[in-house]
Enzyme design. Sequence first.
Site, mmCIF file in Angstrom:
data_model
loop_
_atom_site.group_PDB
_atom_site.id
_atom_site.type_symbol
_atom_site.label_atom_id
_atom_site.label_comp_id
_atom_site.label_asym_id
_atom_site.label_seq_id
_atom_site.Cartn_x
_atom_site.Cartn_y
_atom_site.Cartn_z
ATOM 1 C CG HIS A 12 -0.206 0.105 2.524
ATOM 2 N ND1 HIS A 12 0.290 1.287 3.032
ATOM 3 C CD2 HIS A 12 0.122 -0.860 3.416
ATOM 4 C CE1 HIS A 12 0.868 1.070 4.186
ATOM 5 N NE2 HIS A 12 0.798 -0.230 4.442
ATOM 6 C CD GLU A 85 1.209 -5.200 8.527
ATOM 7 O OE1 GLU A 85 1.757 -6.297 8.240
ATOM 8 O OE2 GLU A 85 1.718 -4.091 8.313
#
Length: 209
Positions: A12, A85
């Site tokens: 990201h 994550e």
Amino acid sequence: MTQSTLILLVRHGQTPTTGTVLPGRAPGLHLSERGRAQADAVAERLSGLPVHAIYSSPLERARETAEPSAARAGLTISEDAGLLECDFGDWTGAALAGLTGLPEWQTVQHNPSAFRFPNGEGFSGMQARIVGTLDALRAAHPGAVVVCFSHADPIKAAVAHALGTHLDLFQRIMISPASVSAISYTDGQAPAVLMVNSTSEPLSGLRAP
């Protein structure tokens, strides 16, 4: 005929806390202005590839990075929790400056395979999760180009696995915001790592061997 699936792993873009905080899976963290520009740049870089599918971690910062690429390719973003994550547990939201002095931080850096975040996920479990996710995606899209928007640690773990590198050495791999790493998967063969942490190279000529 043997087919190779090309999986592109995109971290990201930058957020207001990148490099200073472990945001983990806490909701509500969005891209910064620079991060949005990085997302647009990723979409431009991917535009020359025949992308078949786009997957994203469910977290906002990953989805927001994926959105320009999906719009340009005319594809829908499919969320996949396997791209999340690492679960940092009690360390979620902690400032990195306060963590680096902890004795446990040395284990995180030098023996991560033995470390599990308090009330969270271990690095070994995280690696098994991301590797299993990529195996499922390549099986679902044989011979295609698949783009996955994820986070630094899972991408590092996936690249280390593809390289045959022990998890205890995965911290040596750098994965920058909005970088692209490319792995080619062919049944019956070891994965081929074609690109790691690319932030500027053209992608139009990238193909699975």
